[in-house]
Each structure stands twice: as structure tokens, then as C-alpha cells.
Design an enzyme around this catalytic site. Structure first.
Site, PDB file in Angstrom:
ATOM      1  CG  ASP A 153      -4.364 -54.074  30.261  1.00  0.00           C
ATOM      2  OD1 ASP A 153      -4.469 -54.893  29.327  1.00  0.00           O
ATOM      3  OD2 ASP A 153      -3.875 -54.366  31.369  1.00  0.00           O
ATOM      4  CE  LYS A 209      -4.515 -59.364  25.037  1.00  0.00           C
ATOM      5  NZ  LYS A 209      -4.078 -58.657  26.269  1.00  0.00           N
ATOM      6  CD  GLU A 232      -0.903 -56.862  27.162  1.00  0.00           C
ATOM      7  OE1 GLU A 232      -0.479 -57.909  27.673  1.00  0.00           O
ATOM      8  OE2 GLU A 232      -1.960 -56.807  26.516  1.00  0.00           O
ATOM      9  CG  ASP A 273       2.282 -59.003  31.097  1.00  0.00           C
ATOM     10  OD1 ASP A 273       1.373 -59.554  31.760  1.00  0.00           O
ATOM     11  OD2 ASP A 273       2.057 -58.118  30.255  1.00  0.00           O
TER      12      ASP A 273
END
Lengths: 193, 623
Positions: free
Chosen positions: B25, B87, B185, B207
């Protein structure tokens, strides 16, 4: 496991992709307008399990490409046959060599149908202007009900297919779809505003 | 070289061979790695027992790179060279950053294509920064599993577009990781819930990570995980809450604060700390050291915090409703809502999500771990360790389209289409004898070109010259199971394949990746050479010192020709120590030891004689 033509019946190896198979054939379903959604889903899942790229994550490039091609086609089959409008148009093109929804076929001509669509659109614009969510829901429900009717008429028409009878039904349905998409767009615009 | 072996995937191996596969992850604030151990997914910890690796990379002036906790500790002191939340920059252009992370403390270089950051070690792309994080996780995995990884499943936000996915895959490549699959994800989270909790039915996976928000609707049924729709916001996350709190702190200390990156960083860290504390407490304080050096307390009540962050949470609801609409699902049809991501620990978020879906959300599995655990399960299945029939069916998160006349976009593959998917589109020439044309591919939902993400421009060359409108160029857009796009083209009437030249708008082209890989290989070799040289020098010096000590004490024991041989070997060693060849040093040191054997022997004999002097043999044997 029933995997249709994708796997060798003897050794289970993935076979080269065969683009000549119809969307019905690739799923092992009889060609026709009426389809049992549960049968479609289970046929698709069974085959996807066998050919999905996840099964070939460690395979050579050629096998991976074949897996990708089979899976892509199975997804297409599930999407087209799973939607009665697209299924109807696919069957139409199998019978008459072209889509009923392309430009070549022209558009709706029935004045009664055209009038109904115009009234519907006016009602939508009015509701949208004042953000009347309940009116939007009502219009959506009406359109869904008409979709059901068209689906029934199509099922009857495909028993003895005539282009002149089927094409207008598909075209009217396409109008309804665009109308439903417009309702969604209004809601989305309000949401993201 | 093992570090960069990218496996040519060869299929079957021995049936019982257990392959090492992990799920990674790669998060905005934290990253982690998990694997399957004794049939159970588990996160892997570092030597200090920590499993969350802060996604922070520090480029140091001495040429070394720090990653994780150590880098985060330096963030306030060395803000320009310490990259956090990278990210958010993946697959992005410099001009997009205004709308992304707000003020970035590091220096962003202007220019076309993917953003570049100026560090003390030169320009770095987000891909390279992410590769540093992945390298650490790979090391951790290989150390704790005791072998080389066969491959990894790396998770990406469901709402990541093609450029962002490609950038993630490139980063893994740079880190020497064989990517088995890019997995969304929320889908990973669903896998973890589906397998661990036996969940079946319709699920909404909510999420909210550090910097991205995803909502996926899935149907779970006997090992089949089918994504029905996904929506999200690639620039919405817990970081936004932190920033709102930070703004309040900055405003509060407007008089005493300053605009230094160090103060800004400190405030941001304090904001995050107090947000986390207020998840369990009604009120909390943080200590701050003002630029003047004075320590102060800042106090906050949960109620106040909630009034600030509620708009951030509400921003996530529009995508939720969009996904429901796209999947033709009413909220009451949903069987369960699963919370993923550290930011979902905020009590207000749980209340509001419960309101939206009309049910209490599930959070039985640690929201920080659940994505990595799900990815580990899929990785294990992909390398063939499991015979379970796990089937994941995901969708294209954003529509793909082409630029048409007037700067408008024509959709070719609508969002939420199951992948893999292919679509062929026919084009024709508009001039006699035209042999090339260019195509602009975009991703997004808007009508105008400039409102969507530019993915790539393709130029088709080698079209056979024909009259205008006669050529039929069939361009096929294929999206694979990773959600990545590939394009091929063919002139239909002649069967001539047109050459497709891809110019990714924000990605790195193959040449750039190859260059980075080469640099990484060169660096890897350099590193190893450096280490060997240092070791050889230490050993060479040790040999020289021992020899000199022996010669000083017992040089007289040697005959002159023996002494000459040793001196020659010693001179050779000194010469080698001055150079930078580890092998030459090793050889010279060996030669010295060989030449000195005679001296060693004489010294031994002398020592024995000294010890025995004045004693008879008998005396010794009686003792």
C-alpha cells in the site's frame, strides 16, 4: 469447468482468441432477445474465472495477450447482452447488417413519439430550473416504465424480426436513455456545485 | 544483478514451490507491506516493530537518502529536501499543483510534463521519490521473508487516472519490483473483508486516505469481487483536514509566527497530532515552539474541530452519490459500508457516513492495514500459491475520450466500464495523400479538452497515400487489467499497420525510464564497489599495522633476503592502499601475509624457546 472455446477441452490450455465468435456464442447462450440475467451472469463468471489475466499473471507474453483478448471480449459480451437496449441493437445488426442507432438509419420519425419526447424534455427543464428533485424522480420513474414497455414490444418483435418495426423501438429507447442521462447530469451538477 | 532482475514471466513451476509475493500500500502519508503467512494475511514490520513507513524521503547533502520516520524527523529542519505526500504529485504537471496540495515547501521546477522537484541531489521526479519508498518496503519484505520477491501487487486509488497509474508502475520498476497487478485500494479492502469476514452482498467501500478519496461499490459473492462503480476525488484527503487546522493555528499565532518552512512544517505536524488526539478525546492541546524559541500551548475542542472539517467530509459525498447513480443502486440496498484509511477514524466522519448510507459503517479491520492485507491476498493468488477461485473485476474509473473539432472531447470508453476493455474507432484522412495524423487522448468527464486530463498524443505515421477520406484507420484503445491504456492502429483497407508514437503528457517515456534504470544500476554497482573498497582498505591497513609491529619487535630474526621479500610485499601493499581497487588491495595484503609467514614462524619458535628457557622437558611434563 465450462469455459467455452477459450480453453482446450483436453489439456485446459488457453487457446488463441477467436474473434469470429458472436457475443452469444462466446458465452454459450442461445441467440435471442430474451435472456435470463442470472444465466448470463453465471455463464460470464464461469468463463472469466478460466481466462482472466489474474490467472496468467506469471505466464508468457503471448498467453497473457490471449487472456486479455478473451477477457475483453467476455466483458463486452456481458455489457452488451446484459443491457436489453444494446442487446437489441446487437441482434438487429446480426439480422440486418448494421446498427439501428447509427447515423445511416436516420432518426425517429413518428410524430407522436417525437411529441412525447419534446414534452418530456420541457418538463425536465422546468423541474431543473427550480431544482425540483421530486419532479426529477417522477420523470425518471416514468422513463423507466416506458423502457419496460419497449422491452416487451421488442421481445415480441424479435420473434419475427422486421427492420421497419424494430428500428423505431430501439431508437425511441435510445431517446429515453439520453433523457435519463440528462436527469443524472442535472443531479450531478447540483451535487458537485 | 539481483537488484534489478525483472522477471520474464514464465508460467508454471513446481506445484509446491511457495513463491514470495507481497501486497504494498503506497500511501500519501504512510506506506506498508503485507504478505500471507500460514494462510493469514499479515503486515510486515521493520527491525523496530513498526509497520507503517511514513511516505517521506529526504535527499541529504552527503548523497545518501533517508526514508520513513528518520526522514520525517528532518522535515522541519530540511524542508526543501524532504519530500512528503509525493503521491499527490504522481503523474501530475507543474501547472496542476496549485489545485492540489496548496503550498508545497519544496521547490517545484516549471516545465512540461511531470513535475520535477529540486533537491540537494538534483532534480527528482515523483516517480523516483516513490521508488525510494518502495525500495525500503522491498528490502523489508525480502529480509523478513528470507528470499527474493517473485512480485508484488501495488495498490492505487481507484480514482487514479492512467498517468498516475503508469507513474506508480514506473516507480515499482525503478525499485526493482515485478508488478503483478495494480489494484484499486477499495477493491483491496473489499478482498480483505470478503475473505476474512465472509462478507457477501452489496458493499460500499469508503476510503479516505491522506490525500485521496475513493468510493467503490462492489458486489461480493463467493470469491467474486465485482466493482459496479467507483468515484472519487484524487485530491481530497485527511491532509486537507490537517491543513484547515494548520491555517487556524497559523492565524492564531499570526503575530509571533513567520513564513519559514520550518515553522509551517511544525504547525502542520501539530495540526495532525491534535486531529488524531481529538478522535478519542473531547479536547486536547499541542505544544509549539515559536520562531522566537518560546514554547506555547494551543488548545482545541472536538466541537470546534468538527465545524472546520465538516466541509472536507461533505466534499466526499458528491462522488458517493455519483457512484450510486452510475451503479443504479439506492443507499438502502447496500448491505455494508466499510471504512478504509486513517482519516476515517474521525468520529464526525463516521457519523456523517452513517447518515448518508443509513447504516453504521464497519471498521473491524484496522483501516490502516486493510488495503495492504487485501493486496497481499491477491498477490498470493496471482503467483499461484492459492487454489481458491478469487476473481476480481474492476472498472475504468474515468471516461476515455479523444479530442475532436473545436476542442471538444468525444468519449470512447465511458467511466465504470469493466476492465479489461477495448474499443476500436475509425478515422479517415481529410487530405489527398495524407500519410500521418495525430490523435489526442484524454481522460475525464468534462466536455472541453482543457477541463480533462491529457493522457497522450499519438501520431500515426505510415498511412498509405490515398485520396482524402479513402483511408480507414482503425485505432484500438485497449485498457488492461491494471487500468492502463495501450493504443494500436491499422489502416483497414490495406491492412498496413500504422506506427503509433506515444508521447505521454505527464508520464515518463520509455527512454526516461531506461535512463533512470541505468542510473540505478550504475549506482547500485557503485555502492557495492564502494563498500568492497572500504572493507578492503580496512583489512589492508590491519595487515600493514600488524606487520610493522612485528618487524619493529623481531625484525632481527630475519635474514636479509627474507627481509627484502617482506619489504617488497609491504611496498606493494602501500601502493595498492593508495589506489582504489579493492581487488588489488586484497591481493597485496595476501602477498604480505604469505611473505611474512617465515617471520611469524620464527617469532613463534622464539616465544616457545623463551618460555622454556631454564626448564627441563621433564619438568614440563610433570605439570
Amino acid at each position: 469447468m465450462e469455459a467455452g472455446a477459450a480453453l482446450c477441452p483436453q489439456c485446459g490450455a488457453l487457446q488463441p482468441f477467436d474473434p469470429s465468435l458472436s457475443l452469444f456464442a462466446i458465452l454459450g447462450l442461445a441467440e435471442g432477445f430474451v435472456i435470463d440475467p442470472a444465466a448470463l451472469r453465471s455463464a460470464a463468471l464461469e468463463r472469466l474465472r478460466a481466462v482472466h489475466p489474474d490467472r496468467f499473471a506469471q505466464a508468457d507474453g503471448r498467453t497473457q495477450r490471449q487472456s486479455l483478448e478473451w477477457t475483453t471480449r467476455l466483458n463486452e459480451a456481458q455489457a452488451v447482452l446484459g443491457d436489453p437496449l444494446r442487446r437489441g441493437d446487437y441482434l438487429f445488426s446480426r439480422h440486418f447488417g448494421q446498427s439501428a442507432l447509427g447515423e445511416e438509419m436516420g432518426s425517429l420519425r413518428d410524430p407522436e413519439v417525437l411529441m412525447r419526447q419534446m414534452e418530456r424534455r420541457e418538463a425536465l427543464e422546468e423541474a431543473a430550473a427550480v431544482r425540483d428533485q421530486a419532479a426529477l424522480e417522477r420523470l425518471r420513474a416514468e422513463a423507466h416504465a416506458e423502457e419496460k414497455q419497449i422491452e416487451e414490444q421488442l421481445a415480441a418483435s424479435f420473434t419475427a424480426p422486421e427492420a421497419g418495426r424494430i428500428a423505431p423501438l430501439l431508437q425511441e429507447w435510445q431517446y429515453l436513455r439520453k433523457f435519463l442521462a440528462e436527469i443524472d447530469q442535472y443531479e450531478e451538477r447540483w451535487d458537485f456545485a | 544483478m539481483a537488484l534489478l532482475q525483472i522477471a520474464e514471466p514464465g508460467q508454471s513451476t513446481a506445484p509446491h514451490e511457495h513463491r514470495l509475493a507481497v501486497g504494498i500500500d503506497l500511501g500519501t502519508t504512510h506506506s506498508l507491506v503485507a504478505t500471507i503467512r500460514s494462510a493469514q494475511p499479515a503486515v510486515l514490520r521493520d527491525s523496530q516493530g513498526r509497520y507503517l513507513l511514513p511516505s517521506v524521503v529526504q535527499y541529504r547533502a552527503d548523497g545518501t537518502v533517508r526514508v520513513g520516520e528518520e526522514a520525517r524527523a528532518e522535515a522541519a529542519a530540511d524542508p526543501h529536501n524532504t519530500i512528503a505526500s509525493v503521491k499527490r504529485l504522481m503523474g501530475r504537471g507543474a501547472e496542476e499543483l496549485q489545485t492540489l496540495a496548496g503550498a508545497l515547501p519544496y521547490q517545484v521546477l516549471a516545465g512540461e510534463g511531470m513535475v520535477r522537484l529540486q533537491t540537494v541531489q538534483g532534480e527528482k521526479t515523483p516517480v523516483e521519490v516513490s521508488a525510494e519508498i518502495l525500495r525500503i518496503l522491498r528490502q523489508r519484505a525480502e529480509e523478513s521473508l528470507g528470499g527474493e520477491l517473485t512480485g508484488a501487487v501495488i495498490t492505487v486509488p481507484a480514482y487514479f487516472d492512467d498517468a498516475q497509474r503508469q507513474a506508480t508502475k514506473d516507480a515499482a520498476r525503478l525499485a526493482g519490483i515485478n508488478v503483478l497487478r495494480l489494484l484499486a485500494e477499495p477493491t483491496a479492502a473489499a478482498v480483505a473483508y470478503g475473505l476474512d469476514k465472509g462478507a457477501e452482498g452489496l458493499f460500499a467501500i469508503y476510503d479516505l486516505g491522506g490525500g485521496t478519496f475513493d468510493l467503490s461499490l462492489l458486489r461480493l459473492q463467493k470469491g467474486v469481487f465485482e466493482v459496479l462503480a467507483t468515484a472519487g476525488d484524487a485530491a481530497l484527503g485527511g491532509d486537507d483536514m490537517d491543513r484547515l487546522i494548520a491555517e487556524q493555528i497559523l492565524a492564531h499565532f499570526a503575530e509571533q509566527g513567520d513564513s519559514s518552512p520550518a515553522w509551517q512544517r511544525q504547525v502542520l505536524l501539530a495540526a495532525r497530532a491534535i486531529k488524531e488526539r481529538l478522535s478519542s478525546l473531547e479536547e486536547a492541546s499541542v505544544e509549539l515552539v515559536l520562531p522566537s524559541g518560546k514554547a506555547v500551548q494551543w488548545h482545541l475542542r472536538r466541537e470546534q474541530l468538527e465545524s472546520w472539517i465538516e466541509p472536507v467530509i461533505r466534499r466526499s459525498f458528491a462522488p458517493c452519490r455519483r457512484a450510486l447513480r452510475d451503479a443504479h443502486i439506492r443507499p438502502e440496498e447496500i448491505d455494508g459500508v466499510v471504512l478504509v484509511g486513517g482519516a476515517t477514524r474521525v468520529p464526525l466522519l463516521r457519523r456523517l457516513v452513517a447518515e448518508l448510507f443509513g447504516r453504521e459503517p464497519l471498521c473491524d479491520i484496522d483501516p490502516d492495514q486493510v488495503v495492504a492485507l487485501g493486496a497481499a491476498i491477491q498477490a498470493d493468488a496471482l503467483v499461484g500459491n492459492q487454489s481458491d477461485d478469487l476473481l476480481l473485476m474492476d472498472v475504468l474509473p474515468l471516461s476515455l475520450g479523444l479530442e475532436t473539432m473545436g476542442g471538444l472531447v468525444e468519449k470512447i470508453i465511458p467511466r465504470n466500464t469493466p476492465i479489461p476493455v477495448a474499443k476500436a474507432q475509425e478515422f479517415t484522412t481529410f487530405k489527398d495523400g495524407q500519410t500521418a495524423m495525430s490523435i489526442h487522448v484524454l481522460q475525464g468527464e468534462r466536455e472541453k479538452v482543457e477541463d480533462n486530463r491529457s493522457l497522450a498524443r499519438f501520431s500515426l505515421r505510415g498511412i498509405p497515400p490515398m485520396t482524402a477520406g479513402a483511408a480507414r484507420i482503425r485505432v484500438t484503445f485497449q485498457v488492461d487489467a491494471d487500468g492502463l491504456l495501450a493504443v494500436s492502429a491499422e489502416e483497414a483497407s490495406t491492412g498496413v499497420r500504422a506506427e503509433v508514437q506515444v508521447k505521454p503528457s505527464y508520464g515518463l517515456d520509455d527512454a526516461a525510464i531506461t535512463r533512470m534504470l541505468r542510473e540505478a544500476i550504475a549506482h547500485g554497482k557503485e555502492d557495492i564497489e564502494q563498500r568492497r573498497l572500504a572493507e578492503a582498505r580496512v583489512e589492508g591497513e590491519r595487515v600493514r599495522e600488524a606487520l610493522d609491529a612485528a618487524l619493529a619487535q623481531d625484525g632481527s630474526l630475519l635474514q636479509s633476503d627474507e627481509r627484502a621479500g617482506i619489504d617488497a610485499a609491504r611496498a606493494e601493499l602501500l601502493h595498492a592502499l593508495g589506489g582504489d581497487s579493492a581487488t588489488a588491495i586484497d591481493h597485496a595484503a595476501e602477498a604480505v601475509e604469505k611473505a611474512a609467514e617465515v617471520l611469524v614462524e620464527r617469532r613463534m619458535n622464539q616465544a616457545v624457546r623463551k618460555a622454556m628457557a631454564g626448564h627441563s622437558i621433564d619438568e614440563w611434563s610433570e605439570k
